[in-house]
Design a protein around this motif. Structure first.
Motif, PDB file in Angstrom:
ATOM      1  N   ILE A   1       0.991  -0.981   0.146  1.00 60.61           N
ATOM      2  CA  ILE A   1       0.351   0.224  -0.260  1.00 60.61           C
ATOM      3  C   ILE A   1       0.445   1.043   0.123  1.00 60.61           C
ATOM      4  O   ILE A   1       0.697   2.063  -0.546  1.00 60.61           O
ATOM      5  CB  ILE A   1      -0.990   0.089   0.902  1.00 60.61           C
ATOM      6  N   PHE A   2       1.524   1.215   0.614  1.00 58.95           N
ATOM      7  CA  PHE A   2       2.496   2.603   1.427  1.00 58.95           C
ATOM      8  C   PHE A   2       3.944   2.389   0.111  1.00 58.95           C
ATOM      9  O   PHE A   2       3.651   3.780  -0.687  1.00 58.95           O
ATOM     10  CB  PHE A   2       4.034   2.453   2.187  1.00 58.95           C
ATOM     11  N   ILE A   3       3.788   1.787  -0.743  1.00 57.86           N
ATOM     12  CA  ILE A   3       4.579   1.627  -2.255  1.00 57.86           C
ATOM     13  C   ILE A   3       3.775   1.671  -3.329  1.00 57.86           C
ATOM     14  O   ILE A   3       4.449   2.707  -4.280  1.00 57.86           O
ATOM     15  CB  ILE A   3       5.243  -0.520  -2.623  1.00 57.86           C
ATOM     16  N   LEU A   4       2.731   1.707  -3.072  1.00 56.30           N
ATOM     17  CA  LEU A   4       1.844   2.424  -4.280  1.00 56.30           C
ATOM     18  C   LEU A   4       1.705   3.948  -4.085  1.00 56.30           C
ATOM     19  O   LEU A   4       1.589   5.059  -4.992  1.00 56.30           O
ATOM     20  CB  LEU A   4       0.334   1.994  -4.595  1.00 56.30           C
ATOM     21  N   PHE A   5       1.578   4.390  -2.638  1.00 54.89           N
ATOM     22  CA  PHE A   5       1.588   5.946  -2.894  1.00 54.89           C
ATOM     23  C   PHE A   5       2.846   6.331  -3.198  1.00 54.89           C
ATOM     24  O   PHE A   5       2.837   7.890  -4.119  1.00 54.89           O
ATOM     25  CB  PHE A   5       1.406   6.248  -1.179  1.00 54.89           C
ATOM     26  N   VAL A   6       3.998   6.034  -2.988  1.00 49.74           N
ATOM     27  CA  VAL A   6       5.103   6.646  -3.733  1.00 49.74           C
ATOM     28  C   VAL A   6       5.085   6.159  -5.159  1.00 49.74           C
ATOM     29  O   VAL A   6       5.537   7.665  -6.213  1.00 49.74           O
ATOM     30  CB  VAL A   6       6.612   5.550  -3.252  1.00 49.74           C
ATOM     31  N   GLY A   7       4.836   5.236  -5.824  1.00 54.79           N
ATOM     32  CA  GLY A   7       4.539   4.875  -7.227  1.00 54.79           C
ATOM     33  C   GLY A   7       3.318   6.280  -8.052  1.00 54.79           C
ATOM     34  O   GLY A   7       3.890   6.487  -8.814  1.00 54.79           O
ATOM     35  N   MET A   8       2.329   6.403  -7.012  1.00 53.21           N
ATOM     36  CA  MET A   8       1.385   7.860  -7.432  1.00 53.21           C
ATOM     37  C   MET A   8       2.461   8.944  -7.841  1.00 53.21           C
ATOM     38  O   MET A   8       1.863   9.979  -9.370  1.00 53.21           O
ATOM     39  CB  MET A   8       0.109   7.159  -6.788  1.00 53.21           C
ATOM     40  N   SER A   9       3.380   9.675  -6.592  1.00 54.68           N
ATOM     41  CA  SER A   9       3.738  10.546  -6.713  1.00 54.68           C
ATOM     42  C   SER A   9       4.529  10.424  -7.884  1.00 54.68           C
ATOM     43  O   SER A   9       4.435  11.667  -8.498  1.00 54.68           O
ATOM     44  CB  SER A   9       4.405  10.900  -4.762  1.00 54.68           C
ATOM     45  N   MET A  10       5.613   9.366  -7.971  1.00 51.36           N
ATOM     46  CA  MET A  10       6.472  10.240  -9.103  1.00 51.36           C
ATOM     47  C   MET A  10       5.917   9.365 -10.643  1.00 51.36           C
ATOM     48  O   MET A  10       6.273  10.179 -11.547  1.00 51.36           O
ATOM     49  CB  MET A  10       7.384   8.512  -9.054  1.00 51.36           C
ATOM     50  N   ALA A  11       4.702   8.510 -10.292  1.00 54.77           N
ATOM     51  CA  ALA A  11       3.700   8.734 -11.912  1.00 54.77           C
ATOM     52  C   ALA A  11       3.832  10.704 -12.361  1.00 54.77           C
ATOM     53  O   ALA A  11       2.939  10.656 -13.629  1.00 54.77           O
ATOM     54  CB  ALA A  11       2.450   7.950 -11.285  1.00 54.77           C
ATOM     55  N   GLU A  12       2.764  10.805 -11.285  1.00 53.24           N
ATOM     56  CA  GLU A  12       2.589  12.314 -11.729  1.00 53.24           C
ATOM     57  C   GLU A  12       4.008  13.474 -12.359  1.00 53.24           C
ATOM     58  O   GLU A  12       3.170  14.190 -13.334  1.00 53.24           O
ATOM     59  CB  GLU A  12       2.346  13.154 -10.600  1.00 53.24           C
ATOM     60  N   LEU A  13       4.822  12.957 -11.528  1.00 53.42           N
ATOM     61  CA  LEU A  13       5.958  13.825 -12.302  1.00 53.42           C
ATOM     62  C   LEU A  13       6.643  12.925 -13.721  1.00 53.42           C
ATOM     63  O   LEU A  13       6.863  13.730 -14.249  1.00 53.42           O
ATOM     64  CB  LEU A  13       7.404  13.435 -11.409  1.00 53.42           C
ATOM     65  N   GLY A  14       6.471  11.928 -13.890  1.00 53.34           N
ATOM     66  CA  GLY A  14       6.749  11.222 -14.523  1.00 53.34           C
ATOM     67  C   GLY A  14       5.725  11.735 -15.885  1.00 53.34           C
ATOM     68  O   GLY A  14       5.979  12.015 -16.963  1.00 53.34           O
ATOM     69  N   SER A  15       4.518  11.869 -15.152  1.00 50.28           N
ATOM     70  CA  SER A  15       3.499  11.988 -16.357  1.00 50.28           C
ATOM     71  C   SER A  15       3.618  13.843 -16.988  1.00 50.28           C
ATOM     72  O   SER A  15       3.472  13.931 -18.003  1.00 50.28           O
ATOM     73  CB  SER A  15       2.319  11.761 -15.632  1.00 50.28           C
ATOM     74  N   ALA A  16       3.701  14.211 -16.488  1.00 51.86           N
ATOM     75  CA  ALA A  16       4.157  16.132 -16.237  1.00 51.86           C
ATOM     76  C   ALA A  16       5.940  16.076 -17.669  1.00 51.86           C
ATOM     77  O   ALA A  16       5.913  17.324 -18.073  1.00 51.86           O
ATOM     78  CB  ALA A  16       4.024  16.731 -15.179  1.00 51.86           C
ATOM     79  N   ALA A  17       6.499  15.559 -16.704  1.00 48.82           N
ATOM     80  CA  ALA A  17       8.377  15.490 -17.981  1.00 48.82           C
ATOM     81  C   ALA A  17       8.504  14.044 -17.997  1.00 48.82           C
ATOM     82  O   ALA A  17       9.412  13.817 -16.929  1.00 48.82           O
ATOM     83  CB  ALA A  17       8.879  16.288 -16.365  1.00 48.82           C
ATOM     84  N   PRO A  18       8.339  12.819 -18.628  1.00 47.55           N
ATOM     85  CA  PRO A  18       8.432  12.076 -18.399  1.00 47.55           C
ATOM     86  C   PRO A  18      10.199  11.977 -20.468  1.00 47.55           C
ATOM     87  O   PRO A  18       9.999  12.691 -21.358  1.00 47.55           O
ATOM     88  CB  PRO A  18       7.762  11.453 -20.364  1.00 47.55           C
ATOM     89  N   THR A  19      11.114  12.205 -18.619  1.00 49.00           N
ATOM     90  CA  THR A  19      12.761  11.709 -19.492  1.00 49.00           C
ATOM     91  C   THR A  19      13.744  10.750 -18.897  1.00 49.00           C
ATOM     92  O   THR A  19      13.335  10.857 -18.068  1.00 49.00           O
ATOM     93  CB  THR A  19      13.308  13.501 -19.480  1.00 49.00           C
ATOM     94  N   SER A  20      13.859  10.450 -19.371  1.00 45.30           N
ATOM     95  CA  SER A  20      14.868   9.127 -19.677  1.00 45.30           C
ATOM     96  C   SER A  20      16.136   9.957 -17.782  1.00 45.30           C
ATOM     97  O   SER A  20      16.415   8.591 -17.479  1.00 45.30           O
ATOM     98  CB  SER A  20      16.291   8.705 -20.689  1.00 45.30           C
ATOM     99  N   GLY A  21      15.731  10.966 -18.001  1.00 39.67           N
ATOM    100  CA  GLY A  21      17.137  11.642 -17.018  1.00 39.67           C
ATOM    101  C   GLY A  21      16.096  11.592 -15.742  1.00 39.67           C
ATOM    102  O   GLY A  21      16.700  11.855 -14.835  1.00 39.67           O
ATOM    103  N   GLY A  22      14.893  11.774 -15.729  1.00 38.98           N
ATOM    104  CA  GLY A  22      14.164  11.682 -14.395  1.00 38.98           C
ATOM    105  C   GLY A  22      14.220  12.194 -13.326  1.00 38.98           C
ATOM    106  O   GLY A  22      13.690  12.857 -13.289  1.00 38.98           O
ATOM    107  N   LEU A  23      14.481  11.088 -12.376  1.00 39.94           N
ATOM    108  CA  LEU A  23      13.887  12.178 -11.115  1.00 39.94           C
ATOM    109  C   LEU A  23      15.391  13.258 -11.012  1.00 39.94           C
ATOM    110  O   LEU A  23      15.145  14.607 -10.679  1.00 39.94           O
ATOM    111  CB  LEU A  23      15.340  10.713 -10.141  1.00 39.94           C
ATOM    112  N   TYR A  24      16.457  13.186 -11.952  1.00 34.99           N
ATOM    113  CA  TYR A  24      17.205  14.234 -11.490  1.00 34.99           C
ATOM    114  C   TYR A  24      17.044  15.099 -12.093  1.00 34.99           C
ATOM    115  O   TYR A  24      17.079  16.493 -12.088  1.00 34.99           O
ATOM    116  CB  TYR A  24      18.713  13.524 -11.821  1.00 34.99           C
ATOM    117  N   PHE A  25      16.786  15.243 -13.733  1.00 35.89           N
ATOM    118  CA  PHE A  25      15.646  16.254 -14.165  1.00 35.89           C
ATOM    119  C   PHE A  25      14.909  17.084 -13.653  1.00 35.89           C
ATOM    120  O   PHE A  25      15.012  18.328 -12.969  1.00 35.89           O
ATOM    121  CB  PHE A  25      15.196  15.809 -15.479  1.00 35.89           C
TER     122      PHE A  25
END
Length: 476
Positions: free
Chosen positions: A10-34
């Motif tokens: 359940i908690f991992i899904l929360f992490v995934g949803m937060s990251m999914a928002e960022l990935g939807s806004a800026a999908p780039t291979s640099g991802g996290l540090y971008f």
């Protein structure tokens, strides 16, 4: 095993949803540090982006190492089953198999993107078949003496580590955290995907959801079919408790057949992890932040994939795998480090979005007013679990049983920060975070092939070339 998986998922899904928002806004291979650089304050964005890039790289490399080491152990478990449990592999033999697995993964992950996409479809299909085979066939085949009651499977608590029961339950989160991790791989291959703003976030969320549900069902099946001799499972000469459970239920030949699929799926997971890790490394290298960036930032002319970064990540994983020769504690450090490193890399951009003033613009996947609560839970969860997995598995420990995660990960981070603040040549003098990327001779000349040094002049030359070539339209 059962409820620890359910809670952690359940908690991992929360992490995934937060990251999914960022990935939807800026999908780039640099991802996290971008994302970190985009959302952080100008005062600290370069440093935070540097830290996230390195922790993401460390986490990806250790993820490859832990998965492939686990695959090597599973191969040796098959050898033990085939020998009638008389063969007990040494750490050196496991490392030899591990090295062979890494070499084959280099060839697979160097293939063209279209071929890799077709392979991923095969991976998913075989993974689902294996999951349903365990969930359905195991209860049917298990002899009566190994079948457990619901009170045992769902209510028994066996604590063999000496920690208080509450903390021992928290330690059970390691299995789901390690298994349902590395979902940032979807982000790192986003530049090779169509409709990435929609595909990437849903890939993250659905992969976590499916893994959480199927993993919980598999744990339920195992709990009802494992018998009550837990010590016997852990001390099995096969070396894998799950393989021993299969052996008790299916017998030798059927276990070997089923276990071959377990090994195959683990092997496929390792190649997928190397694929994502190589793309993240490629993105970090094209900004000149890694050693040998000039060599790493090259696309193979035949496959059109970053073969150099595939080789680079495999070599680092091979070196990290040498820790496995030191024994179980060092091996566990690799597994723990893969989680902690990635959680640090996940938490910083998620927090930066809300902590600093920025112009974040949501993509197609958006949680709306739930974004901040979900992000808060995600960051607190990752912070808590990162601290937990720095502790040893036993409360009374010695040098051999110490948790060396803090040593390996901490040492790597200290070296990366030392390079960042190095007088004259350090990243603090030239690293400006992600920059626009379009092929230019000036950039190739500005990147050092030995140190990855990128000075201000090379950045300026690169941006000048982009302006001449219409680089404003070429942002990822």
């Amino acid at each position: 095993m059962v409820w620890g998986w359910a809670v952690a998922s359940i908690f991992i899904l929360f992490v995934g949803m937060s990251m999914a928002e960022l990935g939807s806004a800026a999908p780039t291979s640099g991802g996290l540090y971008f994302w970190t650089h985009s959302f952080s304050s100008p005062r600290c964005r370069n440093l935070l982006s540097w830290i996230v890039g390195y922790t993401n790289t460390i986490g990806s490399v250790s993820g490859v190492a832990s998965i492939d080491w686990g695959c090597a152990v599973q191969v040796m478990a098959a050898a033990s089953i085939g020998s009638g449990q008389t063969f007990v592999p040494t750490n050196a033999q496991i490392f030899g198999v591990y090295a062979c697995i890494l070499v084959t993964h280099v060839f697979i992950c160097s293939l063209a993107t279209k071929i890799l996409a077709r392979l991923q479809t095969v991976y998913i299909f075989l993974n689902l078949i294996l999951c349903f085979a365990v969930i359905i066939a195991l209860p049917v085949a298990t002899p009566k003496e190994f079948r457990n009651t619901a009170s045992f499977a769902l209510g028994n608590f066996t604590n063999l580590d000496g920690w208080p029961n509450g903390y021992a339950f928290i330690l059970s989160f390691l299995a789901p955290l390690w298994t349902i991790c590395g979902f940032d791989c979807s982000v790192h291959i986003s530049e090779e995907a169509s409709n990435a703003a929609t595909a990437v976030p849903w890939a993250i969320v659905t992969s976590i959801g499916v893994a959480g549900v199927l993993g919980w069902a598999i744990n339920m099946s195992l709990a009802f079919c494992m018998g009550t001799d837990i010590d016997g499972l852990l001390d099995s000469p096969i070396g894998q408790p799950m393989a021993q459970i299969f052996f008790n239920s299916f017998g030798q030949n059927a276990t070997l057949a089923l276990w071959s699929f377990v090994v195959l799926v683990q092997y496929m997971m390792g190649s997928s992890m190397l694929l994502g890790a190589s793309r993240q490394t490629f993105a970090f290298a094209r900004d000149g932040a890694l050693p040998f960036s000039g060599w790493l930032y090259r696309m193979n002319g035949y496959t059109k994939t970053p073969v150099n970064t595939v080789i680079y990540v495999a070599i680092l994983s091979l070196l990290l795998g040498l820790l496995g020769l030191a024994g179980p504690s060092a091996t566990n450090a690799i597994f723990s480090m893969s989680i902690i490193s990635l959680y640090v890399a996940y938490a910083i951009p998620i927090a930066a979005r809300f902590v600093f003033k920025n112009d974040f613009k949501p993509g197609p996947f958006n949680l709306g007013r739930f974004s901040m609560p979900v992000a808060t839970i995600s960051v607190l969860w990752m912070l808590f679990m990162s601290v937990v997995f720095l502790f040893p598995s036993l409360p009374q420990t010695d040098v051999a049983d110490m948790n060396y995660t803090v040593v390996v990960m901490g040492g790597t981070l200290i070296l990366s920060l030392a390079w960042y603040y190095c007088p004259k040549y350090g990243g603090v003098h030239w690293f400006t975070g992600p920059v626009k990327n379009i092929g230019s001779k000036e950039w190739d000349k500005g990147s050092s092939s030995t140190s990855g040094k990128q000075d201000k002049d090379s950045i300026a030359a690169k941006r000048h070339a982009e302006a001449e070539l219409g680089g404003e339209k070429s942002d990822c």
